[in-house]
Enzyme design. Structure first.
Site, short mmCIF file in Angstrom:
data_model
loop_
_atom_site.label_atom_id
_atom_site.label_comp_id
_atom_site.label_asym_id
_atom_site.label_seq_id
_atom_site.Cartn_x
_atom_site.Cartn_y
_atom_site.Cartn_z
N ASP A 165 0.82 -1.23 0.00
CA ASP A 165 0.00 0.00 0.00
C ASP A 165 0.85 1.27 0.00
O ASP A 165 0.49 2.25 -0.65
CB ASP A 165 -1.04 0.00 1.13
CG ASP A 165 -0.40 -0.05 2.50
OD1 ASP A 165 0.71 -0.61 2.62
OD2 ASP A 165 -1.02 0.46 3.45
N SER A 210 2.49 -8.41 -1.95
CA SER A 210 2.77 -8.39 -0.50
C SER A 210 2.45 -9.76 0.07
O SER A 210 1.41 -10.34 -0.26
CB SER A 210 1.91 -7.34 0.19
OG SER A 210 2.00 -7.50 1.59
N ILE A 211 3.32 -10.26 0.93
CA ILE A 211 3.01 -11.56 1.55
C ILE A 211 1.93 -11.41 2.62
O ILE A 211 1.33 -12.39 3.04
CB ILE A 211 4.25 -12.24 2.18
CG1 ILE A 211 4.79 -11.44 3.37
CG2 ILE A 211 5.32 -12.47 1.14
CD1 ILE A 211 5.74 -12.24 4.25
N ASP A 212 1.70 -10.17 3.07
CA ASP A 212 0.84 -9.97 4.25
C ASP A 212 -0.65 -10.15 3.97
O ASP A 212 -1.43 -10.35 4.90
CB ASP A 212 1.06 -8.57 4.83
CG ASP A 212 2.52 -8.32 5.22
OD1 ASP A 212 3.22 -9.31 5.49
OD2 ASP A 212 2.94 -7.16 5.23
N ARG A 247 6.99 -31.85 22.74
CA ARG A 247 7.23 -30.45 23.07
C ARG A 247 6.10 -29.52 22.59
O ARG A 247 5.28 -29.90 21.75
CB ARG A 247 8.50 -29.96 22.36
CG ARG A 247 9.76 -30.32 23.08
CD ARG A 247 10.93 -29.76 22.29
NE ARG A 247 12.17 -30.23 22.88
CZ ARG A 247 13.33 -30.24 22.26
NH1 ARG A 247 13.43 -29.81 21.02
NH2 ARG A 247 14.41 -30.68 22.86
N GLY A 255 3.47 -10.74 8.69
CA GLY A 255 2.13 -10.25 8.37
C GLY A 255 1.93 -8.80 8.77
O GLY A 255 0.85 -8.26 8.59
N HIS A 345 12.42 -14.31 7.31
CA HIS A 345 12.36 -14.08 5.86
C HIS A 345 12.33 -15.35 5.03
O HIS A 345 12.21 -15.27 3.80
CB HIS A 345 13.52 -13.17 5.43
CG HIS A 345 13.34 -11.76 5.90
ND1 HIS A 345 13.64 -11.37 7.18
CD2 HIS A 345 12.83 -10.67 5.29
CE1 HIS A 345 13.34 -10.10 7.33
NE2 HIS A 345 12.85 -9.64 6.19
O1 F6P Z 1 5.36 -6.52 4.40
C1 F6P Z 1 6.10 -7.69 4.23
C2 F6P Z 1 6.94 -8.00 5.45
O2 F6P Z 1 7.62 -9.20 5.21
C3 F6P Z 1 6.17 -8.04 6.76
O3 F6P Z 1 5.47 -9.25 6.92
C4 F6P Z 1 7.28 -7.82 7.75
O4 F6P Z 1 6.76 -7.21 8.91
C5 F6P Z 1 8.19 -6.87 7.02
O5 F6P Z 1 7.88 -6.97 5.65
C6 F6P Z 1 9.64 -7.11 7.25
O6 F6P Z 1 10.34 -6.09 6.60
P1 F6P Z 1 11.91 -6.11 6.39
O7 F6P Z 1 12.22 -7.13 5.34
O8 F6P Z 1 12.22 -4.73 5.94
O9 F6P Z 1 12.51 -6.48 7.69
#
Ligand code: F6P
Length: 427
Positions: A165, A210-212, A247, A255, A345
């Site tokens: 966004d 976006s993965i979110d 465990r 997200g 990541h």
């Molecule tokens: O918006 C995608 C995202 O992977 C989020 O899920 C996460 O909070 C953020 O980006 C992490 O950002 P960066 O790669 O800059 O640490």
């Protein structure tokens, strides 16, 4: 252009936009390193101006070479108007060698004309091959003026941006300011009268990468499905160890402020408990509720306990709920041998799954048609998907709705936030 955090399927989106643009008779360029690349343009002293690319004799094999929307006349018109040959063969990336072209990006060439074959093999590549970067300069008026200049001198009058966004807000800002930017460039003598007239309008279209899956007005964003798949695979692996050692594992997933990845991963892996920002517990109520659920499952003979926590998880007072807090409750109150795994990541990179390839391809096609059909009166669109149909939504509406969701969460109106992100929820 790709912008913001990378997501799987961005390359498939670029491939689709490039091929569809060429198919429709346009010249296609890639802009490296997001908005930063657009501001920098091709400024290095050793940069060569874009040349006419070679044209291969082979015809494109794009999935559907029919002309479903009857755009052939538009295509002919564009060809006549701009007097160029569509780049069905190699463009600058392949002619100069992809490796070298990547170096070129670093040496200062950020806007590169591409042909059909330049994006060959991009469908299954993770991340974004054309790069993405945060740009402070683009946030300044001078930066946006330079961006406008770079578009005009390269002969670009339409921009497809794949990003989140924030990146799409930047796109709409550029379009809104465009007439003023063109006037400023003309009055400073940086562009000619003729260029100012020819580039009086900039058409912009957004694709949400976006993965979110946090964009309101669309069911799913490019990259979210792959990230979910990655999370499921990781939780499946963790489950083996959890069951072997009896465990508990607390798995933190990405997200940002959206709980979609956590919630869907919880369903797909049969997790015992899930924390998402949109359904925050009151104070410490989650301690006893979570322990009760996990203990019940243990009593039924389950040897593993999995708790998934969204990185943006909060309680109703907006205090963070961290994986460490959850681990301590499970260890102290249930006596479970508990570990925390932050997937980080690993969720974002790697090959896109089939869903993201298809989504990016279909949306890329729609994106090109959206800019070709745009008039000065139509808004910039973001390409979405709703009930399995590709849609066009006014870009600013989509961005505003998304930002309203964040504000509603901040003001603790959690039901309101969910209803905005998913109108059916309200019904
Ligand atoms: O918006 C995608 C995202 O992977 C989020 O899920 C996460 O909070 C953020 O980006 C992490 O950002 P960066 O790669 O800059 O640490």
């Amino acid at each position: 252009m790709t912008s913001g955090g990378d997501s799987a399927g961005m390359n498939a989106a670029v491939r689709s936009v490039v091929k569809m643009a060429i198919f429709r008779g346009c010249e296609a360029f890639v802009i490296r390193e997001g908005w930063e690349g657009l501001v920098r343009g091709n400024q290095s002293p050793d940069s060569t101006p874009p040349q006419t690319p070679s044209v291969s004799t082979s015809q494109p094999t794009f999935a559907d070479t029919a002309d479903p929307k009857g755009k052939a006349s538009d295509r002919n018109q564009q060809t006549e108007q701009s007097d160029f040959v569509p780049t069905y063969g190699e463009g600058e990336l392949l002619r100069e060698g992809v490796g070298e072209a990547q170096e070129l990006g670093l040496r200062g060439r950020y806007i590169i004309r591409v042909g059909w074959d330049d994006v060959r093999g991009w469908m299954d590549q993770g991340g974004t091959l054309i790069g993405t970067a945060r740009s402070k300069t683009f946030r300044t008026p001078e930066g946006r003026e330079q961006a406008a200049y770079n578009l005009i001198i390269n002969g670009i009058d339409a921009l497809a941006v794949c990003g989140g966004d924030g990146s799409l807000t930047g796109a709409d800002k550029l379009r809104a300011e465009w007439p003023d930017l063109v006037s400023a460039l003309k009055s400073k003598g940086r562009i000619t009268e003729e260029q100012a007239t020819k580039f009086a309008h900039l058409n912009i279209v957004g694709l949400v990468g976006s993965i979110d899956n946090d964009m309101a007005t669309t069911d799913i964003t490019i990259g979210a499905s792959t990230a979910l798949q990655r999370i499921c695979e990781s939780v499946d692996s963790i489950s083996s160890t959890a069951a072997s050692h009896s465990r508990a594992f607390v798995v933190e997933v990405m997200g940002r402020h959206c709980g979609w990845l956590a919630l869907m991963a919880g369903i797909a892996t049969g997790a015992d408990y899930v924390f998402i920002p949109e359904r925050p517990p009151t104070g410490q109520e989650w301690h006893s509720e979570m322990c009760e659920v996990l203990q019940k499952h243990r009593d039924l003979g389950k040897r593993k306990s999995i708790v998934i926590v969204a990185e943006g998880a909060i309680d109703r007072e907006l205090n963070d709920i961290t994986p460490e807090m959850i681990k301590n409750v499970l260890s102290d109150d249930l006596g479970l041998d508990t570990r925390v795994t932050t997937l980080g990541h690993t969720q974002r990179g790697g090959k896109p799954d089939a869903n993201d390839r298809i989504l990016a391809t279909l949306q890329g096609i729609e994106a090109v048609d959206a800019v070709l059909e745009a008039t000065p009166e139509t808004p910039s669109y973001v390409i979405g998907i709703s009930e399995n149909k590709i849609t066009r939504i006014p870009l600013m509406f989509a961005v505003e709705q998304t930002q309203k969701v964040a504000k509603l969460i901040e003001s603790k109106d959690f039901d309101g936030a969910l209803a905005l992100r998913d109108p059916e929820f309200a019904e």
